[in-house]
Design a protein around this motif. Structure first.
Motif, short mmCIF file in Angstrom:
data_model
loop_
_atom_site.label_atom_id
_atom_site.label_comp_id
_atom_site.label_asym_id
_atom_site.label_seq_id
_atom_site.Cartn_x
_atom_site.Cartn_y
_atom_site.Cartn_z
N ASP A 108 0.85 -1.20 0.00
CA ASP A 108 0.00 0.00 0.00
C ASP A 108 0.88 1.24 0.00
O ASP A 108 1.61 1.49 0.96
N ASP A 109 0.82 2.01 -1.08
CA ASP A 109 1.55 3.29 -1.17
C ASP A 109 3.03 3.16 -0.83
O ASP A 109 3.60 3.97 -0.10
N GLY A 110 3.66 2.11 -1.34
CA GLY A 110 5.10 1.95 -1.16
C GLY A 110 5.53 1.12 0.04
O GLY A 110 6.71 0.82 0.19
N LEU A 111 4.59 0.74 0.89
CA LEU A 111 4.90 -0.05 2.08
C LEU A 111 4.52 -1.51 1.90
O LEU A 111 3.51 -1.83 1.26
N LEU A 112 5.32 -2.41 2.49
CA LEU A 112 4.95 -3.81 2.62
C LEU A 112 4.53 -4.05 4.07
O LEU A 112 5.33 -3.83 4.98
N ILE A 113 3.28 -4.44 4.27
CA ILE A 113 2.69 -4.56 5.60
C ILE A 113 2.26 -6.01 5.84
O ILE A 113 1.62 -6.62 4.99
N LYS A 114 2.61 -6.56 7.01
CA LYS A 114 2.20 -7.91 7.40
C LYS A 114 1.83 -7.93 8.86
O LYS A 114 2.56 -7.42 9.70
N ASP A 115 0.67 -8.50 9.16
CA ASP A 115 0.19 -8.58 10.55
C ASP A 115 0.22 -7.22 11.23
O ASP A 115 0.66 -7.07 12.38
N GLU A 116 -0.22 -6.19 10.49
CA GLU A 116 -0.30 -4.81 10.97
C GLU A 116 1.06 -4.23 11.36
O GLU A 116 1.15 -3.32 12.18
N LYS A 117 2.13 -4.76 10.76
CA LYS A 117 3.47 -4.23 10.99
C LYS A 117 4.12 -3.92 9.64
O LYS A 117 3.90 -4.62 8.66
N ILE A 118 4.90 -2.85 9.60
CA ILE A 118 5.61 -2.47 8.38
C ILE A 118 6.88 -3.31 8.28
O ILE A 118 7.78 -3.21 9.12
N LEU A 119 6.95 -4.16 7.24
CA LEU A 119 8.11 -5.02 7.05
C LEU A 119 9.21 -4.33 6.25
O LEU A 119 10.40 -4.54 6.51
N ALA A 120 8.81 -3.56 5.24
CA ALA A 120 9.80 -2.94 4.36
C ALA A 120 9.14 -1.84 3.55
O ALA A 120 7.93 -1.66 3.57
N GLY A 121 9.98 -1.08 2.82
CA GLY A 121 9.47 -0.02 1.96
C GLY A 121 9.46 1.33 2.64
O GLY A 121 9.92 1.49 3.77
N LYS A 122 8.90 2.29 1.95
CA LYS A 122 8.73 3.64 2.49
C LYS A 122 7.40 4.17 1.99
O LYS A 122 6.96 3.85 0.89
N THR A 123 6.74 4.97 2.81
CA THR A 123 5.41 5.43 2.45
C THR A 123 5.46 6.62 1.50
O THR A 123 6.23 7.56 1.69
N ALA A 124 4.61 6.54 0.48
CA ALA A 124 4.51 7.65 -0.47
C ALA A 124 3.98 8.91 0.20
O ALA A 124 4.23 10.02 -0.28
N LYS A 125 3.28 8.75 1.30
CA LYS A 125 2.68 9.89 2.00
C LYS A 125 3.72 10.77 2.70
O LYS A 125 3.40 11.84 3.19
N HIS A 126 4.97 10.29 2.75
CA HIS A 126 6.03 11.08 3.35
C HIS A 126 6.72 11.99 2.35
O HIS A 126 7.53 12.85 2.71
N GLU A 127 6.38 11.83 1.06
CA GLU A 127 7.01 12.63 0.02
C GLU A 127 6.49 14.06 0.03
O GLU A 127 5.33 14.31 0.35
N LYS A 128 7.34 14.99 -0.36
CA LYS A 128 6.99 16.41 -0.30
C LYS A 128 6.16 16.86 -1.51
O LYS A 128 5.51 17.90 -1.45
#
Length: 287
Positions: A43-63
């Motif tokens: 979702d938006d650049g993040l890999l999420i498993k069991d409600e935890k961020i495993l890897a990636g970075k969120t697009a929502k942090h971009e300026k």
């Protein structure tokens, strides 16, 4: 054996949830995962498993919005590699990709070198019209974005964009796709960096001038007959009607022109060009 080959041999199944921005896809992601026994979510650049961020970075942090799009599409190789390693380490067998269109989720799966979505679910399949419209109003008026992980996960890495957490008790019969038992779900509401500064707009006259300049730089032989511009809630769409000289390799040439216009305008303005449609009105003969 390559990482790509190992994944195909492992029988990874990819699901996709598609719908326009702000229609509540991230809000329903965990619910959909429970329905189909899905291991992880993109979702938006993040890999999420069991409600935890495993890897990636969120697009929502971009300026910028354009930067957010590139993150969501895994444009950066290091970003892709980090997520690929997490796939292998966590033995992901069922994955849900969230995107705004089938084209987007297919592009994400191709860039991550995983199978194309086996099942595509539209937001309209799991939410009624009232729920979708409420989500759209929340996005457009209040700027609320949801990440389907608890607040502690977001605050750990993205404290600047964190707004608040929400807990929802999902009860039997509340949603079409989940009717077994009540469950508690926590999600995080965030304010993306790119939405804090407001929208950047450009006049149609200025955008037209840039588009015409791009065409003349690309080829002095192409003539613009008509140029129209449509503003969307995300960016701009351009429609060009042109004359081209006989003898041009039309398909390749026009695709290169589209790419040149999009990349040039985005590079110099920072605004998003969603689409450049080109209509060939006439093929001219050299005199």
């Amino acid at each position: 054996m390559s990482f790509f080959d190992r994944f195909f041999k492992s029988g990874m199944t990819v699901f996709a949830l598609v719908g326009e921005s702000g229609t509540g896809k991230s809000f329903r992601a965990n619910l959909l995962s429970k329905k189909y026994g899905i291991d992880a979510i993109i979702d938006d650049g993040l890999l999420i498993k069991d409600e935890k961020i495993l890897a990636g970075k969120t697009a929502k942090h971009e300026k910028t919005y354009l930067g957010a799009v590139r993150v969501a599409l895994f444009d950066d190789k290091q970003h892709r590699d980090d997520v690929a390693r997490a796939f292998e380490k966590n033995k992901i067998r069922k994955l849900l990709i969230i995107g705004t269109s089938e084209k987007m989720v297919n592009k994400i799966s191709a860039r991550l070198q995983i199978p194309a979505p086996d099942k595509i679910i539209k937001i309209e399949d799991i939410a009624n019209r009232d729920e979708i419209e409420k989500a759209i109003r929340s996005r457009q008026i209040e700027g609320k974005h949801v990440i389907p992980v608890p607040s502690i996960e977001v605050k750990r890495n993205y404290s600047r964009i964190f707004n608040r957490s929400i807990r929802e008790l999902i009860t039997k019969g509340k949603f079409k796709l989940f009717k077994k038992e009540a469950t508690m779900s926590e999600k995080s509401v965030v304010t993306p960096e790119f939405s804090k500064k407001g929208r950047i707009e450009i006049s149609e006259a200025a955008l037209s001038q840039m588009a015409m300049h791009c065409v003349s730089e690309f080829s002095a032989e192409i003539r613009i007959r008509k140029l129209s511009i449509k503003a969307t809630h995300r960016g701009y769409r351009l429609i060009l009607t042109i004359d081209v000289p006989f003898g041009k390799q039309l398909t390749g040439e026009i695709h290169r022109l589209q790419t040149y216009i999009i990349e040039s305008i985005e590079r110099y303005t920072g605004i998003l060009i969603e689409e450049v449609s080109i209509i060939i009105d006439k093929i001219t003969l050299n005199k």
